[in-house]
Design an enzyme around this catalytic site. Sequence first.
Site, PDB file in Angstrom:
ATOM      1  N   GLY A  12       0.789  -1.233   0.000  1.00  0.00           N
ATOM      2  CA  GLY A  12       0.000   0.000   0.000  1.00  0.00           C
ATOM      3  C   GLY A  12       0.813   1.270   0.000  1.00  0.00           C
ATOM      4  O   GLY A  12       0.389   2.278   0.577  1.00  0.00           O
ATOM      5  N   HIS A 109      -1.939   2.800 -12.651  1.00  0.00           N
ATOM      6  CA  HIS A 109      -1.370   1.702 -13.427  1.00  0.00           C
ATOM      7  C   HIS A 109       0.056   2.087 -13.818  1.00  0.00           C
ATOM      8  O   HIS A 109       0.281   3.207 -14.281  1.00  0.00           O
ATOM      9  CB  HIS A 109      -2.226   1.447 -14.680  1.00  0.00           C
ATOM     10  CG  HIS A 109      -1.717   0.345 -15.531  1.00  0.00           C
ATOM     11  ND1 HIS A 109      -1.878  -0.982 -15.218  1.00  0.00           N
ATOM     12  CD2 HIS A 109      -1.020   0.371 -16.688  1.00  0.00           C
ATOM     13  CE1 HIS A 109      -1.306  -1.729 -16.153  1.00  0.00           C
ATOM     14  NE2 HIS A 109      -0.785  -0.927 -17.056  1.00  0.00           N
ATOM     15  N   GLN A 173       7.274   8.302  -9.025  1.00  0.00           N
ATOM     16  CA  GLN A 173       6.333   9.201  -9.712  1.00  0.00           C
ATOM     17  C   GLN A 173       4.886   8.856  -9.379  1.00  0.00           C
ATOM     18  O   GLN A 173       4.038   9.741  -9.293  1.00  0.00           O
ATOM     19  CB  GLN A 173       6.558   9.131 -11.227  1.00  0.00           C
ATOM     20  CG  GLN A 173       7.934   9.613 -11.649  1.00  0.00           C
ATOM     21  CD  GLN A 173       8.275  10.985 -11.068  1.00  0.00           C
ATOM     22  OE1 GLN A 173       7.441  11.906 -11.088  1.00  0.00           O
ATOM     23  NE2 GLN A 173       9.441  11.111 -10.476  1.00  0.00           N
ATOM     24  N   GLU A 174       4.614   7.541  -9.165  1.00  0.00           N
ATOM     25  CA  GLU A 174       3.258   7.159  -8.740  1.00  0.00           C
ATOM     26  C   GLU A 174       2.897   7.891  -7.457  1.00  0.00           C
ATOM     27  O   GLU A 174       1.780   8.394  -7.303  1.00  0.00           O
ATOM     28  CB  GLU A 174       3.170   5.657  -8.480  1.00  0.00           C
ATOM     29  CG  GLU A 174       3.326   4.815  -9.717  1.00  0.00           C
ATOM     30  CD  GLU A 174       3.278   3.347  -9.389  1.00  0.00           C
ATOM     31  OE1 GLU A 174       2.524   2.947  -8.491  1.00  0.00           O
ATOM     32  OE2 GLU A 174       4.002   2.586 -10.052  1.00  0.00           O
TER      33      GLU A 174
HETATM   34  C1  GRF Z   1       2.628  -0.380  -7.938  1.00  0.00           C
HETATM   35  O1  GRF Z   1       3.573  -0.613  -8.956  1.00  0.00           O
HETATM   36  C2  GRF Z   1       1.343   0.094  -8.566  1.00  0.00           C
HETATM   37  O2  GRF Z   1       1.546   0.786  -9.776  1.00  0.00           O
HETATM   38  C3  GRF Z   1       0.644  -1.183  -8.877  1.00  0.00           C
HETATM   39  O3  GRF Z   1       0.874  -1.975  -7.720  1.00  0.00           O
HETATM   40  C4  GRF Z   1       2.224  -1.709  -7.286  1.00  0.00           C
HETATM   41  C5  GRF Z   1       2.312  -1.688  -5.785  1.00  0.00           C
HETATM   42  O4  GRF Z   1       1.559  -0.614  -5.337  1.00  0.00           O
HETATM   43  N1  GRF Z   1      -0.755  -0.956  -9.131  1.00  0.00           N
HETATM   44  P1  GRF Z   1       1.478  -0.278  -3.739  1.00  0.00           P
HETATM   45  O5  GRF Z   1       2.894  -0.114  -3.244  1.00  0.00           O
HETATM   46  O6  GRF Z   1       0.813  -1.454  -3.055  1.00  0.00           O
HETATM   47  O7  GRF Z   1       0.699   0.998  -3.658  1.00  0.00           O
END
Ligand code: GRF
Length: 195
Positions: A12, A109, A173-174
Amino acid sequence: MKRVAILISGGGSNMIRLLQDMTGDHPARPVLVASNDPQAGGLARAADMGVPTAAIDHRAFPRDRAAFEQALLEPILQAEPDIICLAGFMRILTPGFVQRFQGRMLNIHPSLLPKYPGLDTHARAIAAGDTQAGCTVHLVTPELDAGPALGQARVPVLPGDDAATLAARVLVQEHRLYPAVLRRFASGDRTPLVL
Ligand code: GRF
């Protein structure tokens, strides 16, 4: 004040950034973090940050996606969210579930959609010899990873990159993009954001 529910499957890291950003003059507040995996590390982090959590183990509903979603809907509807954010949520949702929240369910994504919907996005970008990669926040529609983009962030693909090094660069960047897009979306602004 908009009410936001966040769905996760793992650590998360995106969810944590969304929670950290929803303070002060932000037009939204988190009301639930839910997961399809009771062991998801993000559940403990959300609880530490004072956000109600729920976990519905999808493995308890083998080959019955609709029954899993029916169970998942219960805590979600109880939280009465205005917006749902999928953040590292790794289950495919049925059209019925999506349509219930269409227009107010977002997903992040790890590719520059429409390129590379689905899995293994970084390996595919490297294999294709792309010089750029990145992430997209989009509205969720019944077709996987195909909804209208609300924001994108780009990174270079560097010589010697493998899927892990590229994923790490994109993840940074996310963590910038998703909070910025949610803040804008919750304020009613639908202009796509390019970071
Ligand atoms: C990330 O690469 C996200 O883009 C994909 O899941 C991965 C883990 O996300 N949808 P998180 O660390 O659990 O938010």
